[in-house]
Write an enzyme that holds these catalytic residues in place. Sequence first.
Site, PDB file in Angstrom:
ATOM      1  N   SER A  56      40.647  22.111  51.618  1.00  0.00           N
ATOM      2  CA  SER A  56      40.538  21.473  52.923  1.00  0.00           C
ATOM      3  C   SER A  56      39.228  21.932  53.542  1.00  0.00           C
ATOM      4  O   SER A  56      39.134  23.041  54.070  1.00  0.00           O
ATOM      5  CB  SER A  56      41.728  21.880  53.809  1.00  0.00           C
ATOM      6  OG  SER A  56      41.573  21.395  55.115  1.00  0.00           O
TER       7      SER A  56
ATOM      8  N   HIS B 143      47.494  21.833  50.524  1.00  0.00           N
ATOM      9  CA  HIS B 143      47.770  23.028  49.727  1.00  0.00           C
ATOM     10  C   HIS B 143      49.056  22.920  48.925  1.00  0.00           C
ATOM     11  O   HIS B 143      49.440  23.857  48.232  1.00  0.00           O
ATOM     12  CB  HIS B 143      47.829  24.265  50.629  1.00  0.00           C
ATOM     13  CG  HIS B 143      46.495  24.674  51.142  1.00  0.00           C
ATOM     14  ND1 HIS B 143      46.317  25.735  52.003  1.00  0.00           N
ATOM     15  CD2 HIS B 143      45.254  24.184  50.908  1.00  0.00           C
ATOM     16  CE1 HIS B 143      45.029  25.854  52.288  1.00  0.00           C
ATOM     17  NE2 HIS B 143      44.373  24.918  51.635  1.00  0.00           N
TER      18      HIS B 143
ATOM     19  N   GLN C 231      49.467  22.148  57.128  1.00  0.00           N
ATOM     20  CA  GLN C 231      49.026  22.794  55.898  1.00  0.00           C
ATOM     21  C   GLN C 231      49.569  24.207  55.704  1.00  0.00           C
ATOM     22  O   GLN C 231      49.903  24.595  54.588  1.00  0.00           O
ATOM     23  CB  GLN C 231      47.498  22.843  55.879  1.00  0.00           C
ATOM     24  CG  GLN C 231      46.890  23.306  54.581  1.00  0.00           C
ATOM     25  CD  GLN C 231      45.423  22.945  54.496  1.00  0.00           C
ATOM     26  OE1 GLN C 231      45.066  21.847  54.096  1.00  0.00           O
ATOM     27  NE2 GLN C 231      44.568  23.867  54.897  1.00  0.00           N
ATOM     28  N   GLU C 232      49.651  24.985  56.775  1.00  0.00           N
ATOM     29  CA  GLU C 232      50.053  26.381  56.632  1.00  0.00           C
ATOM     30  C   GLU C 232      51.005  26.822  57.739  1.00  0.00           C
ATOM     31  O   GLU C 232      50.773  26.521  58.917  1.00  0.00           O
ATOM     32  CB  GLU C 232      48.816  27.298  56.656  1.00  0.00           C
ATOM     33  CG  GLU C 232      47.820  27.023  55.563  1.00  0.00           C
ATOM     34  CD  GLU C 232      46.592  27.916  55.657  1.00  0.00           C
ATOM     35  OE1 GLU C 232      46.634  28.908  56.403  1.00  0.00           O
ATOM     36  OE2 GLU C 232      45.589  27.612  54.995  1.00  0.00           O
TER      37      GLU C 232
ATOM     38  N   GLU D  88      48.093  28.941  48.023  1.00  0.00           N
ATOM     39  CA  GLU D  88      47.890  30.248  48.641  1.00  0.00           C
ATOM     40  C   GLU D  88      49.116  31.148  48.543  1.00  0.00           C
ATOM     41  O   GLU D  88      49.219  32.145  49.246  1.00  0.00           O
ATOM     42  CB  GLU D  88      47.457  30.060  50.092  1.00  0.00           C
ATOM     43  CG  GLU D  88      46.116  29.334  50.182  1.00  0.00           C
ATOM     44  CD  GLU D  88      45.626  29.145  51.595  1.00  0.00           C
ATOM     45  OE1 GLU D  88      46.340  29.534  52.540  1.00  0.00           O
ATOM     46  OE2 GLU D  88      44.519  28.602  51.765  1.00  0.00           O
TER      47      GLU D  88
ATOM     48  N   ASP E 236      48.561  26.465  60.785  1.00  0.00           N
ATOM     49  CA  ASP E 236      47.279  25.796  60.572  1.00  0.00           C
ATOM     50  C   ASP E 236      47.590  24.376  60.140  1.00  0.00           C
ATOM     51  O   ASP E 236      47.759  24.099  58.946  1.00  0.00           O
ATOM     52  CB  ASP E 236      46.456  26.518  59.505  1.00  0.00           C
ATOM     53  CG  ASP E 236      45.200  25.737  59.119  1.00  0.00           C
ATOM     54  OD1 ASP E 236      44.860  24.763  59.832  1.00  0.00           O
ATOM     55  OD2 ASP E 236      44.563  26.091  58.105  1.00  0.00           O
TER      56      ASP E 236
ATOM     57  N   GLU F 235      45.640  27.197  64.343  1.00  0.00           N
ATOM     58  CA  GLU F 235      44.314  26.943  63.776  1.00  0.00           C
ATOM     59  C   GLU F 235      44.143  25.448  63.529  1.00  0.00           C
ATOM     60  O   GLU F 235      45.072  24.778  63.062  1.00  0.00           O
ATOM     61  CB  GLU F 235      44.166  27.710  62.461  1.00  0.00           C
ATOM     62  CG  GLU F 235      42.860  27.479  61.734  1.00  0.00           C
ATOM     63  CD  GLU F 235      42.860  28.102  60.354  1.00  0.00           C
ATOM     64  OE1 GLU F 235      42.164  27.561  59.472  1.00  0.00           O
ATOM     65  OE2 GLU F 235      43.549  29.114  60.144  1.00  0.00           O
TER      66      GLU F 235
ATOM     67  N   ASP G  72      38.189  26.078  63.043  1.00  0.00           N
ATOM     68  CA  ASP G  72      37.719  26.238  61.673  1.00  0.00           C
ATOM     69  C   ASP G  72      36.790  25.078  61.324  1.00  0.00           C
ATOM     70  O   ASP G  72      35.572  25.212  61.350  1.00  0.00           O
ATOM     71  CB  ASP G  72      38.898  26.309  60.716  1.00  0.00           C
ATOM     72  CG  ASP G  72      38.470  26.381  59.256  1.00  0.00           C
ATOM     73  OD1 ASP G  72      37.292  26.666  58.992  1.00  0.00           O
ATOM     74  OD2 ASP G  72      39.317  26.145  58.362  1.00  0.00           O
TER      75      ASP G  72
ATOM     76  N   LYS H  84      34.564  32.012  57.382  1.00  0.00           N
ATOM     77  CA  LYS H  84      34.609  31.856  55.929  1.00  0.00           C
ATOM     78  C   LYS H  84      33.186  31.998  55.380  1.00  0.00           C
ATOM     79  O   LYS H  84      32.306  31.201  55.724  1.00  0.00           O
ATOM     80  CB  LYS H  84      35.170  30.489  55.546  1.00  0.00           C
ATOM     81  CG  LYS H  84      36.632  30.271  55.925  1.00  0.00           C
ATOM     82  CD  LYS H  84      37.045  28.830  55.641  1.00  0.00           C
ATOM     83  CE  LYS H  84      38.515  28.598  55.932  1.00  0.00           C
ATOM     84  NZ  LYS H  84      38.884  27.164  55.805  1.00  0.00           N
TER      85      LYS H  84
ATOM     86  N   HIS I 248      40.078  33.766  53.632  1.00  0.00           N
ATOM     87  CA  HIS I 248      39.906  33.382  52.219  1.00  0.00           C
ATOM     88  C   HIS I 248      39.712  31.873  52.126  1.00  0.00           C
ATOM     89  O   HIS I 248      39.619  31.173  53.128  1.00  0.00           O
ATOM     90  CB  HIS I 248      41.143  33.792  51.428  1.00  0.00           C
ATOM     91  CG  HIS I 248      42.394  33.084  51.889  1.00  0.00           C
ATOM     92  ND1 HIS I 248      43.565  33.063  51.162  1.00  0.00           N
ATOM     93  CD2 HIS I 248      42.670  32.348  53.016  1.00  0.00           C
ATOM     94  CE1 HIS I 248      44.479  32.363  51.809  1.00  0.00           C
ATOM     95  NE2 HIS I 248      43.956  31.923  52.926  1.00  0.00           N
ATOM     96  N   ARG I 249      39.725  31.347  50.898  1.00  0.00           N
ATOM     97  CA  ARG I 249      39.796  29.911  50.645  1.00  0.00           C
ATOM     98  C   ARG I 249      40.976  29.659  49.705  1.00  0.00           C
ATOM     99  O   ARG I 249      41.500  30.579  49.075  1.00  0.00           O
ATOM    100  CB  ARG I 249      38.506  29.370  50.014  1.00  0.00           C
ATOM    101  CG  ARG I 249      37.240  29.548  50.825  1.00  0.00           C
ATOM    102  CD  ARG I 249      37.315  29.044  52.246  1.00  0.00           C
ATOM    103  NE  ARG I 249      37.549  27.633  52.409  1.00  0.00           N
ATOM    104  CZ  ARG I 249      36.621  26.718  52.737  1.00  0.00           C
ATOM    105  NH1 ARG I 249      35.369  27.103  52.896  1.00  0.00           N
ATOM    106  NH2 ARG I 249      36.943  25.456  52.927  1.00  0.00           N
ATOM    107  N   SER I 250      41.375  28.404  49.601  1.00  0.00           N
ATOM    108  CA  SER I 250      42.529  28.097  48.754  1.00  0.00           C
ATOM    109  C   SER I 250      42.223  28.314  47.273  1.00  0.00           C
ATOM    110  O   SER I 250      43.103  28.652  46.483  1.00  0.00           O
ATOM    111  CB  SER I 250      42.994  26.660  48.993  1.00  0.00           C
ATOM    112  OG  SER I 250      41.917  25.757  48.843  1.00  0.00           O
TER     113      SER I 250
ATOM    114  N   LYS J 201      43.066  36.495  57.199  1.00  0.00           N
ATOM    115  CA  LYS J 201      43.978  35.460  56.707  1.00  0.00           C
ATOM    116  C   LYS J 201      43.691  35.290  55.228  1.00  0.00           C
ATOM    117  O   LYS J 201      42.619  34.828  54.848  1.00  0.00           O
ATOM    118  CB  LYS J 201      43.719  34.161  57.476  1.00  0.00           C
ATOM    119  CG  LYS J 201      44.479  32.961  56.983  1.00  0.00           C
ATOM    120  CD  LYS J 201      44.026  31.720  57.746  1.00  0.00           C
ATOM    121  CE  LYS J 201      44.466  30.480  57.014  1.00  0.00           C
ATOM    122  NZ  LYS J 201      43.950  29.253  57.638  1.00  0.00           N
TER     123      LYS J 201
END
Length: 427
Positions: free
Chosen positions: A42, A155, A163-164, A205, A242, A285, A312, A337, A365-367, A388
Amino acid sequence: MAKIEDVLALEILDSRGNPTVEVTLKLDNGVFATAKVPSGASTGEREALELRDGDKKRYQGKGVLKVINNIKDIIKPAIKGMEPFDQRAIDKKLIELDGTGTKSKLGANAILAVSLAAAHASAKALNMPLYKYIGGIDTPVVPVPLLNVLNGGKHADTNVDFQEYMIVPAGLPSLKEALRASAEVYHTLKSILKEKSLATSVGDEGGFAPDLKNNEEPLQLLFKAIEKAGYKPGKDIYLAIDPASSEFYSNGKYNLKDEGRKLSSEQMISLYESLVKAYPLISIEDGLAENDWNGWVLLKERLGSKVQLVADDLTVTNTKYIQKALEMDAANSVLIKLNQIGTLTETMESIRMVRSNGWTAVISHRSGETDDTTIADLAVAANTGFIKTGAPARGERVAKYNRLLEIEYELGKRAVYPGMQAFVSIQ
């Protein structure tokens, strides 16, 4: 002083099985160090460019041999002989070599790998942990983790739009206890999903990825898991989301396919308000899309005193967009990031801008990740108070948490776990 003698680049795999870049930087005193870069699924449209080969015969076009060659043929000759300790000079050289605003010539993945490898080599040459090399000796704050334990959106292959869904152990006395509690909640959540005959497979993740009734049900499940694990929601452990709303925003509307609704910005804000009232939701987020600037301003007006509102896609770790968000008062926190901007120097500049204006910064982080633990040290070095980096599962996620546990142990009694005090922007 030691000087850069060699720069070696290798095409490796990230946690999604896609190619990424590893760089080993060697100094003329025999010291060498390695850095590996992540990749996002994403991504914000204003992020620095992650260069790919486009050759469909290799890795479905996602190979990074162009990046490897750029490091070998362009970057290595330019930085050979430079002192690795002058991070700003190295990063400036890398930016000049690329010459584009989005690092599209050499690739942000090429530039970041070299930038981070230089920092690691310098820390190693001085026999210092990376967090002390970057942040100085007085860096005792270990971050509050935001752990993504339920996945949706890009994700996971589920019907959940957001997403999260994260747990935030801000009420525990130390990082060690916070991670223990989070792992216990994670396993309790798995047992609850099993009882309901819901999938316990995990997303990118490490969070579970079941099909659920709507976008609110994950919060209900997390609330129940916290209680069943023996903790108090809103006291020991809080919740965060998020939505990654840019992914379901089009033609001025937020398209919640899971619920069959198309919402305006104001209606999305009202939805978040209802969730904040019903649950101990302390951080949102990307609640609105990356180009919905006026919506973000309204979101801040309505929820900024109650919730950490993390930008973000809106700001992409870029001081230009962070400054715009600050001027418009469009958030109270920024996600950081490294690969969104491409160098360690630019990343630190973004963090300083955010923090000096009273907003919080969340290292992320990133996915698509690797076992590289740079962001764990960075979160401590920059004294952000937040990190995160996924669920307490999957090796590439756990590597960061284990590194933080090592740092907390090394700091001993000096270690500070800020808990709720980290949320300065909403206090």
